[in-house]
Design a protein around this motif. Sequence first.
Motif, PDB file in Angstrom:
ATOM      1  N   GLY A  48     130.723  91.412  -0.318  1.00 58.11           N
ATOM      2  CA  GLY A  48     131.690  91.234   0.767  1.00 58.11           C
ATOM      3  C   GLY A  48     132.325  89.858   0.721  1.00 58.11           C
ATOM      4  O   GLY A  48     131.899  88.993  -0.052  1.00 58.11           O
ATOM      5  N   THR A  51     133.135  94.487   1.584  1.00 60.39           N
ATOM      6  CA  THR A  51     133.013  94.487   3.050  1.00 60.39           C
ATOM      7  C   THR A  51     133.661  93.241   3.645  1.00 60.39           C
ATOM      8  O   THR A  51     133.520  92.149   3.111  1.00 60.39           O
ATOM      9  CB  THR A  51     131.518  94.535   3.432  1.00 60.39           C
ATOM     10  OG1 THR A  51     130.931  95.651   2.771  1.00 60.39           O
ATOM     11  CG2 THR A  51     131.337  94.687   4.935  1.00 60.39           C
ATOM     12  N   ARG A  84     130.761  99.449   4.248  1.00 60.18           N
ATOM     13  CA  ARG A  84     131.995  98.776   4.682  1.00 60.18           C
ATOM     14  C   ARG A  84     132.457  99.200   6.074  1.00 60.18           C
ATOM     15  O   ARG A  84     133.658  99.261   6.339  1.00 60.18           O
ATOM     16  CB  ARG A  84     133.091  99.001   3.631  1.00 60.18           C
ATOM     17  CG  ARG A  84     132.666  98.497   2.256  1.00 60.18           C
ATOM     18  CD  ARG A  84     133.539  99.033   1.146  1.00 60.18           C
ATOM     19  NE  ARG A  84     134.920  98.720   1.400  1.00 60.18           N
ATOM     20  CZ  ARG A  84     135.921  99.535   1.095  1.00 60.18           C
ATOM     21  NH1 ARG A  84     135.674 100.697   0.534  1.00 60.18           N
ATOM     22  NH2 ARG A  84     137.161  99.195   1.353  1.00 60.18           N
TER      23      ARG A  84
END
Length: 395
Positions: A222, A245, A289
């Motif tokens: 992420g 993410t 996500r």
Amino acid sequence: MKRFIVFAVALTVACSAVVAQKIPHSVKTYNEATARRTEIILPQVKGYNCYKGDFHIHTSYSDGSVNPAGRVVEAWLDGLDVIAITDHYEGRSGERRFFKVIAPYFNGGEPLKYQSAGKAKSVKADFNAIHQEAVDQVEKSGYPMLLIKGCEMARGADTHGHFNALFLQDLNGLYDADLEVAFKRVKEQGGIIIHNHPAWKRKTSDKTEFHERVYSLGLIDGVEVVNGYTFYPHIVRRCIDEGLTMFGNTDEHGTTAHRFRQNGNLRTMTIIFAKELTEKAIKDAILKRRTIAYSGGYLIGEESWLIEFLNAAVDCRLTAVKEKNEHIYMLTNQSSIPLRLRRGRTIYELEPFKPILVSFGKDKEGVEATKPLYTVDNMWVADYKHPKVEIEIDK
Ligand SMILES: [Zn+2]
Ligand SMILES: [Zn+2]
């Protein structure tokens, strides 16, 4: 007469006793133990609860000014559900200062030498103990809060940058001079890695050579689309294209009261769509996500999640259909986050829990003119755009 004297003496003794009882030596003016949390009310979205998290926080053990227990209390009062204390792995000025203070009492008066992990090629601190201090505070207070074990790995901004390692079992022994090797150690523990403040001390948020390599190896899970009050618009597109993410974290070093509450803002956070507040469920949501980021009144994320969030938060009722195709809707924002809707040049401020009545379609023809279709000015999607949302009616 004798009876009167006995009565008078008894009365005097009684009165002085009453007076002495009536003036205590210490009185509480307030019950400080009941400090009130700012509850952030968010809707259920697609059957998930919205949990409020901050996955990037420093303490006085690295270069922050608050200790781990203070960070827990602060996060609780700020309305969060899940946090990660992520002290710097390589540079910890707090420890250096502490060494300076205690030096005269050790080593025969000779100043102690502090070595950071980076220079010593080994860790001289027990990172697990830092996390444990936060865990102890959660247990002591009885807060229903989740703590994720993590740290921040930081190298040169121009070449490598900073990364948070989260969901770890053992923080000690992750260090390696080669950051890629350290990342692999994180992965061996089932941890996740997020790329922090990608344009910090740089003029770009584009990838460096190191980033190209570690992203392509699948080591990055992420990226912070927002760090504190700094939004990185290009990163939203990167997250969508590469399946990463989106995070919104404070990277708090000082106090959140000073930076957020005193400015009239909720704290920067990652909103996580999860079934329950457990490490497993939160980690699963992050890996799939299911997040959006919040900062300074803005919500940032994938368009589909933002639209779902808006429609879950806003109750829209058709209250009247009048002559000349005029439709009246009552809109109520049932979340704690203000929403700023726009239609053409008209702005509709949807403050939390304060319904407004809006009129569409008067003197205009067709169904299209009556639809509650808005641009949401305080939401950002990919490519630095605001989403357009048709609000569901009478759901
Ligand atoms: Zn950093
Ligand atoms: Zn940081």
